[in-house]
Design a protein around this motif. Structure first.
Motif, PDB file in Angstrom:
ATOM      1  N   PRO A  85       0.655  -1.192   0.187  1.00 25.71           N
ATOM      2  CA  PRO A  85      -0.038   0.148  -0.013  1.00 25.71           C
ATOM      3  C   PRO A  85       0.912   1.318   0.005  1.00 25.71           C
ATOM      4  O   PRO A  85       0.390   2.347  -0.655  1.00 25.71           O
ATOM      5  CB  PRO A  85      -0.933  -0.203   1.368  1.00 25.71           C
ATOM      6  N   ALA A  86       1.957   1.319   0.740  1.00 29.34           N
ATOM      7  CA  ALA A  86       2.894   2.258   0.601  1.00 29.34           C
ATOM      8  C   ALA A  86       3.305   2.859  -0.778  1.00 29.34           C
ATOM      9  O   ALA A  86       3.228   3.939  -1.081  1.00 29.34           O
ATOM     10  CB  ALA A  86       3.977   2.013   1.903  1.00 29.34           C
ATOM     11  N   ASP A  87       4.002   1.943  -1.372  1.00 32.07           N
ATOM     12  CA  ASP A  87       4.202   1.989  -2.750  1.00 32.07           C
ATOM     13  C   ASP A  87       3.204   2.461  -3.704  1.00 32.07           C
ATOM     14  O   ASP A  87       3.156   3.228  -4.480  1.00 32.07           O
ATOM     15  CB  ASP A  87       4.904   0.934  -3.547  1.00 32.07           C
ATOM     16  N   ALA A  88       1.860   1.983  -3.377  1.00 31.16           N
ATOM     17  CA  ALA A  88       0.558   2.047  -4.364  1.00 31.16           C
ATOM     18  C   ALA A  88       0.459   3.803  -4.071  1.00 31.16           C
ATOM     19  O   ALA A  88       0.035   4.541  -5.154  1.00 31.16           O
ATOM     20  CB  ALA A  88      -0.286   1.398  -3.990  1.00 31.16           C
ATOM     21  N   LYS A  89       0.271   4.164  -2.727  1.00 31.04           N
ATOM     22  CA  LYS A  89      -0.126   5.451  -2.684  1.00 31.04           C
ATOM     23  C   LYS A  89       0.922   6.291  -2.905  1.00 31.04           C
ATOM     24  O   LYS A  89       0.752   7.635  -3.504  1.00 31.04           O
ATOM     25  CB  LYS A  89      -0.521   5.673  -0.975  1.00 31.04           C
ATOM     26  N   ALA A  90       2.186   6.149  -2.742  1.00 34.60           N
ATOM     27  CA  ALA A  90       3.341   7.127  -3.585  1.00 34.60           C
ATOM     28  C   ALA A  90       3.243   7.283  -4.943  1.00 34.60           C
ATOM     29  O   ALA A  90       3.423   8.293  -5.312  1.00 34.60           O
ATOM     30  CB  ALA A  90       4.658   6.484  -2.735  1.00 34.60           C
ATOM     31  N   ALA A  91       2.934   6.159  -5.746  1.00 34.38           N
ATOM     32  CA  ALA A  91       2.855   6.334  -7.112  1.00 34.38           C
ATOM     33  C   ALA A  91       1.642   7.058  -7.301  1.00 34.38           C
ATOM     34  O   ALA A  91       1.587   8.071  -8.333  1.00 34.38           O
ATOM     35  CB  ALA A  91       2.573   4.718  -7.521  1.00 34.38           C
ATOM     36  N   HIS A  92       0.723   6.854  -6.622  1.00 38.64           N
ATOM     37  CA  HIS A  92      -0.682   7.781  -6.938  1.00 38.64           C
ATOM     38  C   HIS A  92      -0.370   9.237  -6.608  1.00 38.64           C
ATOM     39  O   HIS A  92      -0.670  10.094  -7.430  1.00 38.64           O
ATOM     40  CB  HIS A  92      -1.831   7.217  -5.809  1.00 38.64           C
ATOM     41  N   SER A  93       0.330   9.510  -5.633  1.00 41.03           N
ATOM     42  CA  SER A  93       0.656  10.895  -5.256  1.00 41.03           C
ATOM     43  C   SER A  93       1.418  11.614  -6.543  1.00 41.03           C
ATOM     44  O   SER A  93       1.176  12.522  -7.118  1.00 41.03           O
ATOM     45  CB  SER A  93       1.426  11.102  -4.073  1.00 41.03           C
ATOM     46  N   LEU A  94       2.467  10.786  -7.077  1.00 44.32           N
ATOM     47  CA  LEU A  94       3.367  11.361  -8.079  1.00 44.32           C
ATOM     48  C   LEU A  94       2.615  11.226  -9.457  1.00 44.32           C
ATOM     49  O   LEU A  94       2.767  12.150 -10.334  1.00 44.32           O
ATOM     50  CB  LEU A  94       4.619  10.283  -8.324  1.00 44.32           C
ATOM     51  N   LEU A  95       1.511  10.331  -9.556  1.00 44.03           N
ATOM     52  CA  LEU A  95       0.816  10.573 -11.050  1.00 44.03           C
ATOM     53  C   LEU A  95       0.027  11.430 -10.782  1.00 44.03           C
ATOM     54  O   LEU A  95      -0.259  12.161 -11.918  1.00 44.03           O
ATOM     55  CB  LEU A  95       0.160   9.036 -11.200  1.00 44.03           C
ATOM     56  N   GLU A  96      -0.687  11.715  -9.841  1.00 47.13           N
ATOM     57  CA  GLU A  96      -1.685  12.845  -9.769  1.00 47.13           C
ATOM     58  C   GLU A  96      -0.997  14.036  -9.916  1.00 47.13           C
ATOM     59  O   GLU A  96      -1.514  14.980 -10.700  1.00 47.13           O
ATOM     60  CB  GLU A  96      -2.275  12.789  -8.534  1.00 47.13           C
ATOM     61  N   SER A  97       0.138  14.223  -9.319  1.00 43.94           N
ATOM     62  CA  SER A  97       0.989  15.688  -9.632  1.00 43.94           C
ATOM     63  C   SER A  97       1.439  15.964 -11.023  1.00 43.94           C
ATOM     64  O   SER A  97       1.288  17.005 -11.631  1.00 43.94           O
ATOM     65  CB  SER A  97       2.337  15.449  -8.837  1.00 43.94           C
ATOM     66  N   LEU A  98       1.918  14.868 -11.830  1.00 40.13           N
ATOM     67  CA  LEU A  98       2.147  14.807 -13.083  1.00 40.13           C
ATOM     68  C   LEU A  98       0.949  15.374 -13.985  1.00 40.13           C
ATOM     69  O   LEU A  98       0.855  15.966 -15.007  1.00 40.13           O
ATOM     70  CB  LEU A  98       2.659  13.568 -13.684  1.00 40.13           C
ATOM     71  N   ALA A  99      -0.184  14.708 -13.848  1.00 44.46           N
ATOM     72  CA  ALA A  99      -1.390  15.110 -14.404  1.00 44.46           C
ATOM     73  C   ALA A  99      -1.950  16.228 -14.253  1.00 44.46           C
ATOM     74  O   ALA A  99      -2.608  16.856 -15.023  1.00 44.46           O
ATOM     75  CB  ALA A  99      -2.613  13.866 -14.096  1.00 44.46           C
ATOM     76  N   LYS A 100      -1.751  16.658 -12.942  1.00 50.29           N
ATOM     77  CA  LYS A 100      -2.145  18.061 -12.758  1.00 50.29           C
ATOM     78  C   LYS A 100      -1.355  19.198 -13.416  1.00 50.29           C
ATOM     79  O   LYS A 100      -1.804  20.340 -13.710  1.00 50.29           O
ATOM     80  CB  LYS A 100      -2.361  18.395 -11.294  1.00 50.29           C
ATOM     81  N   SER A 101      -0.043  18.758 -13.479  1.00 50.47           N
ATOM     82  CA  SER A 101       1.142  20.036 -13.949  1.00 50.47           C
ATOM     83  C   SER A 101       0.823  19.727 -15.326  1.00 50.47           C
ATOM     84  O   SER A 101       1.405  20.932 -16.178  1.00 50.47           O
ATOM     85  CB  SER A 101       2.464  19.265 -13.524  1.00 50.47           C
ATOM     86  N   GLU A 102       0.297  18.964 -16.124  1.00 50.60           N
ATOM     87  CA  GLU A 102       0.055  18.908 -17.600  1.00 50.60           C
ATOM     88  C   GLU A 102      -1.255  18.287 -17.813  1.00 50.60           C
ATOM     89  O   GLU A 102      -1.327  17.019 -18.392  1.00 50.60           O
ATOM     90  CB  GLU A 102       1.259  18.340 -18.187  1.00 50.60           C
ATOM     91  N   PRO A 103      -2.330  18.937 -17.648  1.00 50.91           N
ATOM     92  CA  PRO A 103      -3.792  18.205 -17.874  1.00 50.91           C
ATOM     93  C   PRO A 103      -3.834  17.568 -18.993  1.00 50.91           C
ATOM     94  O   PRO A 103      -4.912  16.732 -19.275  1.00 50.91           O
ATOM     95  CB  PRO A 103      -4.680  19.483 -17.295  1.00 50.91           C
ATOM     96  N   ARG A 104      -3.305  18.054 -20.353  1.00 55.08           N
ATOM     97  CA  ARG A 104      -3.547  17.585 -21.385  1.00 55.08           C
ATOM     98  C   ARG A 104      -2.489  16.677 -22.154  1.00 55.08           C
ATOM     99  O   ARG A 104      -2.425  16.007 -23.074  1.00 55.08           O
ATOM    100  CB  ARG A 104      -3.589  18.648 -22.485  1.00 55.08           C
ATOM    101  N   ASP A 105      -1.839  15.880 -21.089  1.00 52.76           N
ATOM    102  CA  ASP A 105      -1.202  14.861 -21.389  1.00 52.76           C
ATOM    103  C   ASP A 105      -1.745  13.426 -21.196  1.00 52.76           C
ATOM    104  O   ASP A 105      -2.019  13.068 -20.183  1.00 52.76           O
ATOM    105  CB  ASP A 105       0.382  14.693 -20.185  1.00 52.76           C
ATOM    106  N   PRO A 106      -1.973  12.798 -22.443  1.00 54.14           N
ATOM    107  CA  PRO A 106      -2.631  11.516 -22.392  1.00 54.14           C
ATOM    108  C   PRO A 106      -1.917  10.427 -21.567  1.00 54.14           C
ATOM    109  O   PRO A 106      -2.524   9.778 -21.054  1.00 54.14           O
ATOM    110  CB  PRO A 106      -2.904  11.155 -23.691  1.00 54.14           C
TER     111      PRO A 106
END
Length: 228
Positions: A85-106
């Motif tokens: 779960p720790a890795d999963a949550k860390a990955a989610h945080s990183l992915l959400e940050s990437l998606a928010k920084s570039e919302p049009r990145d598919p």
């Protein structure tokens, strides 16, 4: 190794093979781990190597978006393989940050979608939400964004077809629509070609209304489906 995964796995090896003197990139290592590896320990070794190499790139170039994406995907894959779960949550945080920084990145959007929907598929709606904060609705929303933003690349519609039929074997109409789109889409990169081939393999089952068979095959064609 399961017979139904043989063609896809062989194709992945061909797609991402490099010259002997050329080191594989973190992206290529993660593709091999997810689609062309049949042993869990070998898959985990490739994932860890990709994470290490991504972190090394980021140490030299902190703003490298590709390295950030592959690091996040690698941590998510490690969490999936180790049930962490720790890795999963860390990955989610990183992915959400990437998606928010570039919302049009598919690619960021499809990675977020995959995080949510893989968790739901592995754990079920309740446990995925309770343990990880994963949500089916959020996953499908990100998936739809990825398909809309991805142009005519096979990766996004192919992944949409596979994950939808995996999660709901009765969703044959939507899965078929996405699979047919992927089958005739452009495939400029290795992951596009992997997803295109996978989509083409489930089209006949979907056309025949065999949602259960397509769902079973989709599980084998999605990341780590070739693990014995």
């Amino acid at each position: 190794m399961r017979f139904q995964s043989l063609a896809a796995a062989t194709a992945v090896v061909a797609f991402v093979s490099t010259a002997p003197a050329q080191a594989a990139s973190p992206r290529e290592e993660l593709i091999r781990a997810a689609f062309a590896t049949h042993d869990k320990s070998q898959a985990l070794a490739l994932v860890n190597q990709a994470i290490t190499e991504s972190q090394s790139i980021l140490a030299q170039s902190p703003g490298d978006r590709e390295a950030k994406l592959q690091q996040a995907l690698g941590i998510g894959y490690r969490g999936q393989l180790k049930r962490s779960p720790a890795d999963a949550k860390a990955a989610h945080s990183l992915l959400e940050s990437l998606a928010k920084s570039e919302p049009r990145d598919p690619e960021a959007q499809v990675a977020v979608a995959g995080w949510h929907l893989t968790a739901v598929g592995d754990l079920g709606n309740f446990l995925a939400r309770t343990i990880l904060g994963a949500d089916r609705t959020a996953g499908f929303a990100a998936l739809d964004k990825a398909v809309a933003l991805g142009g005519n690349r096979a990766f996004f519609s192919g992944y949409a077809a596979l994950i939808r039929i995996k999660l709901d074997s009765s969703d044959t109409a939507a899965a078929l629509r996405f699979a047919q789109r992927a089958a005739s889409a452009q495939a400029p990169t290795p992951i596009d070609r992997v997803m295109q081939q996978a989509a083409r393999r489930i089209v006949p089952m979907l056309q025949a209304g065999d949602g259960a068979g397509a769902s079973k095959l989709a599980r084998q064609l999605l990341p780590f489906g070739t693990l014995s």
